[in-house]
Design a protein around this motif. Structure first.
Motif, PDB file in Angstrom:
ATOM      1  N   UNK A   7       0.827  -1.211   0.000  1.00 25.09           N
ATOM      2  CA  UNK A   7       0.000   0.000   0.000  1.00 25.09           C
ATOM      3  C   UNK A   7       0.863   1.262   0.000  1.00 25.09           C
ATOM      4  N   UNK A   8       1.918   1.262   0.823  1.00 25.08           N
ATOM      5  CA  UNK A   8       2.782   2.439   0.922  1.00 25.08           C
ATOM      6  C   UNK A   8       3.507   2.710  -0.396  1.00 25.08           C
ATOM      7  N   UNK A   9       3.991   1.647  -1.036  1.00 22.05           N
ATOM      8  CA  UNK A   9       4.691   1.822  -2.310  1.00 22.05           C
ATOM      9  C   UNK A   9       3.707   2.246  -3.402  1.00 22.05           C
ATOM     10  N   UNK A  10       2.537   1.651  -3.386  1.00 19.90           N
ATOM     11  CA  UNK A  10       1.518   2.016  -4.384  1.00 19.90           C
ATOM     12  C   UNK A  10       1.158   3.494  -4.285  1.00 19.90           C
ATOM     13  N   UNK A  11       1.097   4.002  -3.058  1.00 20.91           N
ATOM     14  CA  UNK A  11       0.737   5.408  -2.848  1.00 20.91           C
ATOM     15  C   UNK A  11       1.796   6.354  -3.399  1.00 20.91           C
TER      16      UNK A  11
END
Length: 283
Positions: free
Chosen positions: A171-175
């Motif tokens: 999720x953090x990388x996708x953001x």
């Protein structure tokens, strides 16, 4: 004395270990040596769940007033929340929770959070993905937006927290909107590691195993799950060669596979952050 003064303290690094693979302990030893070199703590010790020296004996060998125990694990799962605290006598069987700071005679034991859930691990994952493309750009280095990044974890039905650290990193990388796609995949839960080819809309794939050490899972199990014949994987390992050729084309996709994240030098700093958090009562 400030919370950053650890001259009266011992640091105990706790790893899983293995009786089958000597490389399993290598990241723990690497970071222990680095932190000894920095001369921050009175003692830096290493203990393992699956090999010697055992965790409880190592903690008993700490001879100073404060003992910081840092689990070099990925998630707040079964080992971090149940098995290790019980082994150390910090948590009784059936006890729903346990104090992270406990007094033992003249000593204070401080049980820190696992390194895998620290926010800066996102940078460690991204560094692994970036490095593998730089080292193996053939036939050409794809741009991140042309690439699907997969964060591969173990997963287990034993503790629901096991997969949360993997999903959170995805999720953090996708953001950050760096990669065209970002997915979490698992060895023992859905979506499975072998599903990456079907999941990815893009042709270029990078798989980063979110494991502390390069052992049986990362060297053998995951390459087989990604479609390499088991015989070929084992032959390569016997010859001292990497078990995955970067990149490899399978199912119409081009896949790069990295080493586990545990040997990244930055993890020594993550360990120190976990100690500082415990010293400040933030665990």
């Amino acid at each position: 004395m400030t919370t950053d003064d650890f001259s009266d303290a011992a640091l105990v690094l706790v790893g899983h270990g293995s009786t089958l693979n000597a490389d399993s302990a290598a990241p723990i030893s690497q970071h222990a040596q680095e932190l000894r070199r920095r001369r921050i703590f009175a003692q830096v010790l290493e203990g393992f769940w699956k090999q010697e020296p055992g965790i409880a004996g190592v903690v008993r060998g700490a001879l100073v007033r404060r003992v910081f125990i840092v689990p070099l694990f990925i998630s707040e799962g079964y080992f971090v929340e149940e098995a290790i605290p019980r082994e150390l006598g910090l948590r009784a069987a059936g006890q729903p929770d346990f104090p992270r700071v406990q007094e033992r005679g003249s000593q204070t034991l401080l049980y820190c959070g696992p390194i895998g859930t620290h926010p800066s691990m996102t940078g460690v994952l991204l560094a692994r993905a970036r490095d593998i493309i730089e080292k193996h750009p053939f036939p050409r280095a794809p741009r991140p937006q042309e690439t699907a990044l997969f964060v591969a974890g173990h997963g287990t039905g034993r503790n629901e927290n096991s997969r949360q650290a993997i999903e959170r990193q995805a999720d953090l990388i996708r953001a950050q909107n760096v990669y065209g796609e970002v997915h979490a995949i698992f060895m023992e839960e859905e979506p499975r590691i072998g599903d990456c080819y079907r999941q990815a809309q893009l042709r270029n794939l990078i798989v980063v195993p979110f494991f502390i050490s390069d052992g049986l899972h990362s060297y053998e199990d995951i390459p087989v799950m990604l479609g390499e014949p088991e015989r070929i994987v084992r032959d390569r390992l016997k010859q001292g060669r990497p078990s995955w050729r970067n990149p490899t084309e399978k199912q119409g996709k081009l896949l790069w596979y990295t080493a586990s994240i545990g040997s990244e030098p930055h993890i020594s700093d993550v360990i120190l952050e976990r100690v500082r958090e415990a010293a400040q009562g933030k665990t």
